[in-house]
Design an enzyme around this catalytic site. Structure first.
Site, PDB file in Angstrom:
ATOM      1  CB  ALA A  92      -0.909  -0.006   1.222  1.00 37.02           C
ATOM      2  CB  CYS A  93       0.202   4.651  -1.340  1.00 37.33           C
ATOM      3  SG  CYS A  93       0.177   4.326  -3.104  1.00 37.33           S
ATOM      4  N   PRO A  94       2.027   4.769   1.352  1.00 42.05           N
ATOM      5  CG  PRO A  94       3.190   6.333   2.706  1.00 42.05           C
ATOM      6  CD  PRO A  94       1.998   5.359   2.702  1.00 42.05           C
ATOM      7  CB  CYS A 141       1.390   2.278  -4.909  1.00 38.66           C
ATOM      8  SG  CYS A 141       1.091   3.906  -4.256  1.00 38.66           S
TER       9      CYS A 141
END
Length: 75
Positions: A13-15, A40
């Site tokens: 997942a970001c970041p 992402c």
């Protein structure tokens, strides 16, 4: 062009992909190339921006479906 290291961050997942890329860049020696794979969407902007702002050269940015591929070189 010879890729020195590959960082596969698909599914992260970001970041996190951008953070992991920044953590890996200092370990590159001059001329070495880091390949970063992630999915992402925000990384299309953040990874190249972060790399360039730290003096690295972004050689390629490719997208294949949701997968982004960056080639980053230390000058």
């Amino acid at each position: 062009m010879k890729i020195t290291y590959t960082l596969n961050l698909e599914g992260e997942a970001c970041p996190y992909p951008a953070i992991a890329t920044l953590d890996a860049l200092p370990s590159l020696k001059s001329g070495e190339i880091l390949e970063v794979l992630c999915d992402c969407p925000q990384s299309i902007n953040s990874i190249p921006h972060d790399a360039k702002s730290r003096g690295f050269k972004v050689l390629e940015i490719n997208q294949d479906g949701p997968t982004l591929r960056f080639l980053i070189q230390k000058p």
